[in-house]
Scaffold this active site. Structure first.
Site, PDB file in Angstrom:
ATOM      1  N   TRP A  22      83.867  22.773  18.755  1.00 40.93           N
ATOM      2  CA  TRP A  22      84.464  23.022  17.433  1.00 40.93           C
ATOM      3  C   TRP A  22      85.922  22.552  17.390  1.00 40.93           C
ATOM      4  CZ3 TRP A  22      81.902  26.696  20.345  1.00 40.93           C
ATOM      5  CH2 TRP A  22      82.691  27.516  21.172  1.00 40.93           C
ATOM      6  N   GLU A  36      84.399  30.579  14.659  1.00 42.45           N
ATOM      7  CA  GLU A  36      85.128  31.841  14.718  1.00 42.45           C
ATOM      8  C   GLU A  36      84.222  33.025  14.394  1.00 42.45           C
ATOM      9  OE1 GLU A  36      87.892  32.550  15.938  1.00 42.45           O
ATOM     10  OE2 GLU A  36      88.850  30.596  16.150  1.00 42.45           O
ATOM     11  N   GLN A  41      83.199  38.968  19.020  1.00 39.18           N
ATOM     12  CA  GLN A  41      82.558  39.837  20.021  1.00 39.18           C
ATOM     13  C   GLN A  41      81.491  39.110  20.842  1.00 39.18           C
ATOM     14  OE1 GLN A  41      83.399  43.622  20.295  1.00 39.18           O
ATOM     15  NE2 GLN A  41      85.060  42.204  19.887  1.00 39.18           N
ATOM     16  N   GLY A  80      72.961  38.497  18.015  1.00 39.10           N
ATOM     17  CA  GLY A  80      73.466  39.852  17.843  1.00 39.10           C
ATOM     18  C   GLY A  80      74.382  40.022  16.642  1.00 39.10           C
ATOM     19  N   TYR A 117      91.558  39.070  11.777  1.00 40.61           N
ATOM     20  CA  TYR A 117      91.651  38.046  12.817  1.00 40.61           C
ATOM     21  C   TYR A 117      91.135  36.700  12.328  1.00 40.61           C
ATOM     22  CZ  TYR A 117      90.428  34.893  16.425  1.00 40.61           C
ATOM     23  OH  TYR A 117      90.300  33.737  17.119  1.00 40.61           O
ATOM     24  N   ASP A 135      93.733  38.616  18.568  1.00 45.09           N
ATOM     25  CA  ASP A 135      92.408  39.028  19.029  1.00 45.09           C
ATOM     26  C   ASP A 135      92.560  39.840  20.311  1.00 45.09           C
ATOM     27  OD1 ASP A 135      93.044  37.079  20.905  1.00 45.09           O
ATOM     28  OD2 ASP A 135      90.926  36.659  21.258  1.00 45.09           O
ATOM     29  N   GLU A 172      95.311  29.557  20.267  1.00 40.70           N
ATOM     30  CA  GLU A 172      94.299  29.023  21.192  1.00 40.70           C
ATOM     31  C   GLU A 172      94.805  29.040  22.629  1.00 40.70           C
ATOM     32  OE1 GLU A 172      91.314  26.261  18.665  1.00 40.70           O
ATOM     33  OE2 GLU A 172      93.073  25.229  19.464  1.00 40.70           O
ATOM     34  N   CYS A 182      94.294  35.294  32.498  1.00 40.99           N
ATOM     35  CA  CYS A 182      94.667  36.701  32.276  1.00 40.99           C
ATOM     36  C   CYS A 182      93.415  37.483  31.890  1.00 40.99           C
ATOM     37  CB  CYS A 182      95.735  36.794  31.191  1.00 40.99           C
ATOM     38  SG  CYS A 182      96.633  38.363  31.167  1.00 40.99           S
ATOM     39  N   CYS A 192      99.118  31.528  36.580  1.00 38.23           N
ATOM     40  CA  CYS A 192      99.607  31.824  35.229  1.00 38.23           C
ATOM     41  C   CYS A 192     100.963  31.172  34.958  1.00 38.23           C
ATOM     42  CB  CYS A 192      99.714  33.336  35.032  1.00 38.23           C
ATOM     43  SG  CYS A 192     100.307  33.781  33.381  1.00 38.23           S
ATOM     44  N   CYS A 198     106.239  38.271  32.947  1.00 35.72           N
ATOM     45  CA  CYS A 198     105.234  39.311  32.770  1.00 35.72           C
ATOM     46  C   CYS A 198     105.619  40.609  33.468  1.00 35.72           C
ATOM     47  CB  CYS A 198     103.886  38.815  33.292  1.00 35.72           C
ATOM     48  SG  CYS A 198     102.548  40.009  33.089  1.00 35.72           S
TER      49      CYS A 198
END
Length: 328
Positions: A22, A36, A41, A80, A117, A135, A172, A182, A192, A198
């Site tokens: 996408w 999206e 989920q 789902g 979102y 998100d 993104e 992460c 990272c 952090c």
DNA sequence: AACTCGTGGTA
DNA sequence: TTACCAAGAGT
């Protein structure tokens, strides 16, 4: 994270961004919206092949809007959260009617299936608006960077990170970081790009953030599915349009109960839903019950549009027919 | 504001 | 096997 860390993250993303179907150039609003909604989920690994089937079958939002409900729900079967598919249909038809997707976060937010979102993500990624898409990945990264236990508070605090004019790229970048580095468990802090900024890394306890969600107990429920054969066919019905598995193809049967029914099943299929566990007793019956339904060729059961619960229950019944002694 | 709403992967 | 949880939205 300051502007320097944000820049480091964007550079890291420019070099390591995942090649996802996408992410076309330029971004296509239809593909952005469809992906999206599918990704709500649901993992990238699960979505990718389903997304490819959708855009091959329906290359444009107009094509999708022109498809029958049953075709789209059947293509969604197994993914789902079927309210997403029902909202997808309603949204596609609304967009086709008005001619194109609205280009602003505020207008996108009014479409069915686009919450806070998704409206922000489509606005930022497909239309370049400086909308902030928060998100669960962004919340987790922010919880660790700030050392905040509360997911929602961390997400709010992350709003200031998004660089002007690059909200889509940055969202993104954060999501790729959240899924690849992460991660919820065993984060790869050594790889990272913003570990120096952090708090949780400095504390040495990245997995302690955010605080774990409170778990609720999952009750047990019971259902009956009638297994009605005629030659090489089985009788299927369509569930009511709303609620659990709403609008989806199914084996017929009464409403589910908290009490185990006294029946003689050929198979008992246990299925875990988000908020309860179901034991579905598959019971042979001679004739279809009153009401609408259709005979489904068992050799094409895979394309019958059954959600996973009923697909697996049917498989169990077929296995029991072949090996009666191994039933249940 | 809490609850409903699926499924598959991972440890 | 059990438990967690993923690019959330609707009510």
């Amino acid at each position: 994270m300051d502007a320097t860390a944000a820049s480091l993250l964007l550079d890291h993303h420019a070099r390591n961004a995942r090649d996802l179907p996408w992410r076309t150039s330029p971004r296509d609003p239809y593909r952005t919206w469809l992906s999206e909604v599918m990704l709500q989920q649901t993992t990238v690994a699960t979505v990718t092949p389903r997304f490819l089937r959708f855009v091959e079958r329906w290359p444009t939002v107009e094509a999708l809007a022109g498809a029958a409900d049953e075709e789209i729900l059947g293509e969604w079967a197994g993914l789902g959260y079927y309210a997403r598919a029902r909202n997808l249909i309603a949204c596609a038809r609304e967009v086709a009617l008005r001619g194109s997707f609205p280009r602003s976060e505020a207008e996108l937010r009014k479409l069915p299936g686009l919450g806070a979102y998704t409206a922000a993500a489509v606005a930022a990624i497909a239309f370049g608006e400086d909308a902030v898409a928060i998100d669960t990945n962004v919340e987790r990264v922010a919880a660790r960077v700030f050392g905040i236990a509360d997911r929602q508070a961390a997400g709010e605090a992350a709003r200031g990170w998004f660089p002007e004019g690059r909200h889509g790229d940055f969202a993104e970048a954060l999501m790729d970081l959240g899924s690849a580095i992460c991660r919820p468990k065993a984060p790869n802090c050594a790889a990272c790009p913003i570990s120096s900024a952090c708090t949780a890394f400095a504390l040495g306890t990245p997995e302690a953030f955010p605080a774990p969600k409170v778990k609720k107990e999952r009750p047990h429920r019971f259902g009956i599915a009638w297994w009605i054969r005629r030659g090489g066919d089985v009788w299927l019905v369509r569930r009511p349009a709303k609620g659990l598995l709403g609008g989806m193809a199914a084996l017929p049967g009464p409403e589910w109960s908290d009490q185990r029914p006294t029946v003689n099943p050929v198979a008992i299929h246990r299925h875990g839903f988000t908020h309860f566990t179901l034991d579905l007793m598959v019971v042979p019956a001679a004739e279809p019950p009153e009401g609408e339904g259709w005979w489904q060729d068992l050799s094409h059961l895979g394309s019958a549009g059954l959600p996973t619960l009923y697909r697996r229950a049917a498989q169990a019944a077929l296995a029991a027919e072949r090996e009666p002694r191994l039933a249940a």
